[in-house]
Design a protein around this motif. Structure first.
Motif, PDB file in Angstrom:
ATOM      1  N   THR A   1       2.130   6.520  -8.497  1.00 22.68           N
ATOM      2  CA  THR A   1       3.584   6.355  -8.520  1.00 22.68           C
ATOM      3  C   THR A   1       4.224   7.674  -8.925  1.00 22.68           C
ATOM      4  O   THR A   1       3.716   8.369  -9.802  1.00 22.68           O
ATOM      5  CB  THR A   1       3.990   5.259  -9.515  1.00 22.68           C
ATOM      6  OG1 THR A   1       3.338   4.037  -9.171  1.00 22.68           O
ATOM      7  CG2 THR A   1       5.498   5.046  -9.487  1.00 22.68           C
TER       8      THR A   1
ATOM      9  N   TYR B   1       5.338   5.114  -4.184  1.00 23.63           N
ATOM     10  CA  TYR B   1       4.275   4.247  -4.677  1.00 23.63           C
ATOM     11  C   TYR B   1       3.289   4.113  -3.522  1.00 23.63           C
ATOM     12  O   TYR B   1       3.632   3.587  -2.459  1.00 23.63           O
ATOM     13  CB  TYR B   1       4.811   2.872  -5.079  1.00 23.63           C
ATOM     14  CG  TYR B   1       3.724   1.882  -5.459  1.00 23.63           C
ATOM     15  CD1 TYR B   1       3.206   1.863  -6.743  1.00 23.63           C
ATOM     16  CD2 TYR B   1       3.228   0.985  -4.528  1.00 23.63           C
ATOM     17  CE1 TYR B   1       2.212   0.961  -7.088  1.00 23.63           C
ATOM     18  CE2 TYR B   1       2.234   0.080  -4.856  1.00 23.63           C
ATOM     19  CZ  TYR B   1       1.729   0.078  -6.143  1.00 23.63           C
ATOM     20  OH  TYR B   1       0.732  -0.810  -6.485  1.00 23.63           O
ATOM     21  N   ARG B   2       2.074   4.622  -3.697  1.00 21.66           N
ATOM     22  CA  ARG B   2       1.150   4.635  -2.575  1.00 21.66           C
ATOM     23  C   ARG B   2      -0.281   4.561  -3.073  1.00 21.66           C
ATOM     24  O   ARG B   2      -0.583   4.949  -4.206  1.00 21.66           O
ATOM     25  CB  ARG B   2       1.345   5.893  -1.728  1.00 21.66           C
ATOM     26  CG  ARG B   2       1.224   7.194  -2.490  1.00 21.66           C
ATOM     27  CD  ARG B   2       1.766   8.333  -1.659  1.00 21.66           C
ATOM     28  NE  ARG B   2       1.830   9.578  -2.403  1.00 21.66           N
ATOM     29  CZ  ARG B   2       2.528  10.642  -2.016  1.00 21.66           C
ATOM     30  NH1 ARG B   2       3.212  10.601  -0.896  1.00 21.66           N
ATOM     31  NH2 ARG B   2       2.558  11.744  -2.737  1.00 21.66           N
ATOM     32  N   ILE B   3      -1.135   4.079  -2.184  1.00 23.77           N
ATOM     33  CA  ILE B   3      -2.544   4.009  -2.499  1.00 23.77           C
ATOM     34  C   ILE B   3      -3.098   5.428  -2.576  1.00 23.77           C
ATOM     35  O   ILE B   3      -2.685   6.309  -1.820  1.00 23.77           O
ATOM     36  CB  ILE B   3      -3.289   3.172  -1.434  1.00 23.77           C
ATOM     37  CG1 ILE B   3      -4.685   2.809  -1.935  1.00 23.77           C
ATOM     38  CG2 ILE B   3      -3.332   3.873  -0.096  1.00 23.77           C
ATOM     39  CD1 ILE B   3      -5.366   1.754  -1.088  1.00 23.77           C
ATOM     40  N   LYS B   4      -3.989   5.646  -3.499  1.00 21.84           N
ATOM     41  CA  LYS B   4      -4.523   6.985  -3.733  1.00 21.84           C
ATOM     42  C   LYS B   4      -5.922   7.103  -3.149  1.00 21.84           C
ATOM     43  O   LYS B   4      -6.767   6.235  -3.351  1.00 21.84           O
ATOM     44  CB  LYS B   4      -4.559   7.283  -5.236  1.00 21.84           C
ATOM     45  CG  LYS B   4      -4.941   8.721  -5.558  1.00 21.84           C
ATOM     46  CD  LYS B   4      -4.844   8.994  -7.047  1.00 21.84           C
ATOM     47  CE  LYS B   4      -5.211  10.434  -7.371  1.00 21.84           C
ATOM     48  NZ  LYS B   4      -5.132  10.706  -8.805  1.00 21.84           N
TER      49      LYS B   4
ATOM     50  N   PHE C   1      -3.684   3.356  -7.370  1.00 28.17           N
ATOM     51  CA  PHE C   1      -2.369   3.636  -6.809  1.00 28.17           C
ATOM     52  C   PHE C   1      -1.697   4.741  -7.599  1.00 28.17           C
ATOM     53  O   PHE C   1      -1.978   4.954  -8.782  1.00 28.17           O
ATOM     54  CB  PHE C   1      -1.495   2.374  -6.829  1.00 28.17           C
ATOM     55  CG  PHE C   1      -1.920   1.334  -5.830  1.00 28.17           C
ATOM     56  CD1 PHE C   1      -1.408   1.339  -4.538  1.00 28.17           C
ATOM     57  CD2 PHE C   1      -2.850   0.366  -6.164  1.00 28.17           C
ATOM     58  CE1 PHE C   1      -1.795   0.396  -3.614  1.00 28.17           C
ATOM     59  CE2 PHE C   1      -3.246  -0.583  -5.248  1.00 28.17           C
ATOM     60  CZ  PHE C   1      -2.719  -0.573  -3.963  1.00 28.17           C
TER      61      PHE C   1
ATOM     62  N   ILE D   1       0.810  -1.211   0.000  1.00 28.86           N
ATOM     63  CA  ILE D   1       0.000   0.000   0.000  1.00 28.86           C
ATOM     64  C   ILE D   1       0.848   1.268   0.000  1.00 28.86           C
ATOM     65  O   ILE D   1       0.342   2.338  -0.317  1.00 28.86           O
ATOM     66  CB  ILE D   1      -0.968   0.028   1.198  1.00 28.86           C
ATOM     67  CG1 ILE D   1      -0.198  -0.127   2.520  1.00 28.86           C
ATOM     68  CG2 ILE D   1      -2.034  -1.021   1.045  1.00 28.86           C
ATOM     69  CD1 ILE D   1      -1.082  -0.015   3.737  1.00 28.86           C
ATOM     70  N   GLU D   2       2.118   1.165   0.335  1.00 28.11           N
ATOM     71  CA  GLU D   2       2.982   2.343   0.218  1.00 28.11           C
ATOM     72  C   GLU D   2       4.445   1.928   0.205  1.00 28.11           C
ATOM     73  O   GLU D   2       4.878   1.099   1.006  1.00 28.11           O
ATOM     74  CB  GLU D   2       2.757   3.338   1.364  1.00 28.11           C
ATOM     75  CG  GLU D   2       3.648   4.581   1.215  1.00 28.11           C
ATOM     76  CD  GLU D   2       3.483   5.583   2.335  1.00 28.11           C
ATOM     77  OE1 GLU D   2       3.849   6.749   2.119  1.00 28.11           O
ATOM     78  OE2 GLU D   2       3.017   5.210   3.421  1.00 28.11           O
TER      79      GLU D   2
END
Length: 774
Positions: free
Chosen positions: A736, A714-717, A734, A693-694
């Protein structure tokens, strides 16, 4: 995928709005750039005007003709007022009032130090020209060379064929060369013509004209632009303009062009209202967003004000409005980040005296991405009175409020609530412990209007609720000296208990206006309330038992702390929050003989190893209700390795209105490779969904005059359901990004945020489990 790169050369100094103290655990690296000559002592600043005009000359040898010319040789020291000259030879022409100096020449006044090949000064107007000069500005890192340097009669500097930098002598990391530089000593700003910026000796930017700060003074003008590219916004160019309107007002206007969306305009107006009040107004607007199918306008406006009218009156205001729920997810706003989902609108005025205070407050909260709209407080009046040691050690307190609740939708009921809460307590405190007895009377009146929702017949038009409350709390402190692992410690044992009695009254005829269930952590076990707000006051006949033990080393530093507690119910509570037309939230009071068993631990395991954890365990159902644990390795400044785990069951997903279990494991670290280079990384994994998730990885190199940071995200939006944007289902889950920041210090940039900023540059902020000294 985002790729960002920008040259951070902002010239905007800070507007000091209030005196405050902040800590900087990892402040930017600074250089101490001093001239290679000793600073000369200034004359007494309180000396008379005549004394400041006197000329003092000391030398090894001298020869002079009365009224004509005087020549001084060998270790010459010339002083007049705050100016000083040291040279091998000085010639003073008394007829033309001109002074020539050369040989190991040093010129100095209160603002700068200059070394030069030669100097010609006009005594009549206090001007001077130096050739082959090197200069240093006092109190600044700025220094440089000049073919010719002129000191004007008003003490300004005019430099030709010159350069300057904030790097140490011999370091050519960056250098700004200019045909002409004029430094205004009064305004404390410099003007440059035909300038070239060199990085590592290579010209990278030509600037026909620019202004630079030589102090913290503010000045109107264009700030350095920023550039970036991304697949979401396309090519981005922002060109801020700073307007120094007055000492107590300023404004920054930023046209921000995004090729994929359009022209994004941002305005930031800041002001001071007297010595003790401050505020800001922000307006952001993007017309016809090309990324949306309906090309809708996006906007934000924000106002914040706070301060003291005088020693008794305080004011506070905060208002924010956005066009849609996903505004902060899509736009690079100056007000909130993508993780903020609540907009607070608050206005408050308060009056404080020694034993009493009064406040009037209005409040409206907008929750982004949720269908439920909270009630508005329009208004709330509070009056509190305190009379410590009123009689025979008894304390008297009175808390009262009257609140009017309104709702934006007509089908919801409205209400006015009056609450009066007098209490008498007898506190007994000493080194061995404490014992407090308290009696309260909770008197509440409701006037409810549910004509907008006639189906809500269970609510009464008028309600009077009277609840007596008795609370007895005691704590004992035991201590002993012991040793563990060949170390001497002072151990404490701190048992405590609390008996709480609140009478029962059926409250189902009262609506839910500002009430929610509270968490049951260890400290929550000793609360008087099971719910926040006053719409539900749970009946209680219960005993809370808790125990805390600590270990202190020989320097009285806490090395270990463990707390364990539980509530035992003598009678089941019958008050809960039920689902109704008033609220979509559901809370019920379970019938059980005891609460969860809550425990918390924080300890320094060994040398640089630390651990913290908390758990809430249902002993009746043998279920883990909530738990988290972190392990830190912190061997030194900016050195960190952390492992973490978090479990939260039955967490409500506002998008689906379903409960989900959260299982998350994480790692993060920060480590200096050298004195100037350090690495930071985060990684969080969802064990329930089996997905990352991140991820965050970055490195930063920082010297005293420049810094660079390269990072990967890189993370969940965060995405909210929003009728404003019909394409919500097409949003990426996600996000990036690759970001490159480059900062040149001394041109208004203060450098990247350091390790703390990089650790917080994600969805999950870093928190130390313990603040223990080594």
């Amino acid at each position: 995928m985002h790729i960002r790169y920008f040259l951070a050369l902002s010239l905007l100094p800070q507007l000091v709005l209030a005196e405050e103290t902040t800590s900087a655990p990892d402040a930017s690296i600074q250089c101490l750039v001093e001239p290679p000559v000793p600073r000369m002592a200034n004359l007494d600043p309180d000396a008379s005007e005549l004394a400041l005009q006197e000329i003092h000359i000391v030398s090894d040898r001298s020869e002079a003709q009365m009224g004509k010319q005087a020549k001084f040789n060998g270790n010459v020291s010339f002083s007049q007022g705050g100016r000083h000259i040291a040279a091998d030879e000085v010639i003073l022409d008394q007829e033309s009032e001109r002074l020539n100096a050369n040989g190991n020449l040093v010129f100095q006044d209160q603002l700068f130090t200059i070394t030069a090949d030669s100097l010609v000064a006009q005594m009549r107007d206090n001007s001077a020209i130096l050739t082959g000069a090197q200069y240093w500005l006092h109190g600044q890192q700025i220094h440089g060379d000049a073919e010719n340097l002129e000191i004007t009669p008003d003490n300004n500097l005019h430099l030709t064929k010159t350069n300057f930098t904030t790097c140490p002598p011999g370091d050519s990391s960056w250098l700004l060369e200019a045909e002409t530089i004029k430094i205004n000593s009064k305004e404390e700003w410099g003007e440059l013509w035909n300038a070239k910026l060199k990085i590592g000796g290579i010209p990278v930017l030509y600037i026909p004209y620019m202004t630079i700060p030589v102090s913290d003074k503010r000045k109107s003008g264009f700030l350095f632009p920023t550039f970036s590219t991304s697949t979401t916004n396309g090519v981005e160019v922002a060109t801020p303009y700073y307007w120094n309107i007055a000492p107590e007002y300023d404004l920054t206007f930023t046209p921000h062009y995004m090729s994929a969306r359009g022209l994004f305009l941002k305005t930031d107006f800041r002001y001071l209202a007297g010595d003790s009040q401050q505020g800001q107004i922000n307006v952001e607007y993007l017309g016809k967003d090309k990324m949306l199918s309906n090309n809708a306008d996006r906007y934000l406006y924000h106002w914040q004000h706070k301060g003291a009218i005088n020693e008794n009156w305080r004011v506070l205001a905060n208002f924010t409005q956005v066009s849609d729920n996903n505004y902060f997810n899509d736009m690079n706003s100056d007000i909130h980040s993508a993780t903020d989902n609540q907009l607070s609108r608050v206005g408050e005025i308060s009056y404080f005296e020694k034993n009493w205070d009064f406040s009037a407050r209005v409040q409206d909260i907008k929750v982004l991405g949720e269908d439920e709209i909270p009630y508005q407080v329009m208004p709330q009046l509070n009056f509190n009175y305190r009379a410590p040691s009123l009689w025979s050690g008894l304390d008297f307190d009175l808390m009262s409020e009257i609140t009017n609740f309104k709702h934006q939708e007509n089908e919801f009921s409205t209400a006015t609530r009056l609450h009066i809460e007098p209490s008498i307590s007898l506190p007994i405190q000493g080194p061995a412990g404490s014992f407090t007895s308290e009696i309260k009377l909770l008197q509440t009146y409701y006037w409810q209007d549910h004509r907008g929702n006639p189906q809500n017949d269970e609510l009464d038009d008028r309600v009077s609720r009277t609840l007596p409350q008795v609370r007895i709390h005691g704590k004992v402190n035991f201590e002993r000296f012991t040793d563990y692992f060949n170390e001497n410690y002072r151990q404490t044992l701190e048992p405590q208990f609390q008996y709480l009695y609140v009478s029962y009254e059926d409250q189902s005829n009262i609506g839910i206006y500002d009430t929610a269930q509270l968490q049951e952590d260890y400290y929550g076990l000793f609360r008087e309330r099971h719910f926040s707000g006053l719409d539900r006051i749970a009946d209680a006949n219960q005993m809370t038992l808790g125990l805390t033990t600590r270990l202190f080393d020989q320097h009285n530093v806490e090395k270990f702390k463990f707390s364990l507690g539980q509530i035992f119910y003598f009678q089941d509570s019958r008050v809960g929050i039920k689902e109704s037309a008033m609220s979509t939230q559901t809370f019920t009071q379970e019938n059980t003989s005891n609460s969860v068993l809550a425990a918390e631990l924080s300890t320094q395991l060994y040398q640089d190893w630390y651990m913290s954890g908390a758990i809430q365990y249902d002993t009746k159902q043998s279920e883990n209700k909530k738990s988290e644990v972190t392990i830190d390795f912190r061997p030194g400044a900016n050195k960190l390795l952390q492992l973490s785990y978090r479990y939260v069951p039955d967490l409500l997903n506002t998008n689906t209105n379903e409960s989900v279990d959260i299982y998350q494991a994480g790692m993060r670290g920060a480590w200096p490779v050298s004195n100037n280079l350090y690495l930071v990384g985060n990684w969080y994994y969802d064990l329930n969904e089996s997905r990352n998730i991140e991820t965050y990885a970055g490195f930063q190199y920082e010297s005293c005059c420049w810094a660079i940071r390269l990072s990967y995200h890189y993370r969940i939006k965060t995405n909210y359901e929003d009728d404003f944007n019909p394409l919500v289902d097409d949003r990426e889950l996600f996000e990036t990004g690759i970001y490159l920041n480059f900062v040149i210090k001394g041109l208004g940039g203060s450098g990247p945020l350091g390790v703390t900023g990089m650790l917080d540059d994600g969805l999950f902020n870093y928190r130390k489990p313990l603040y223990l000294k080594n």
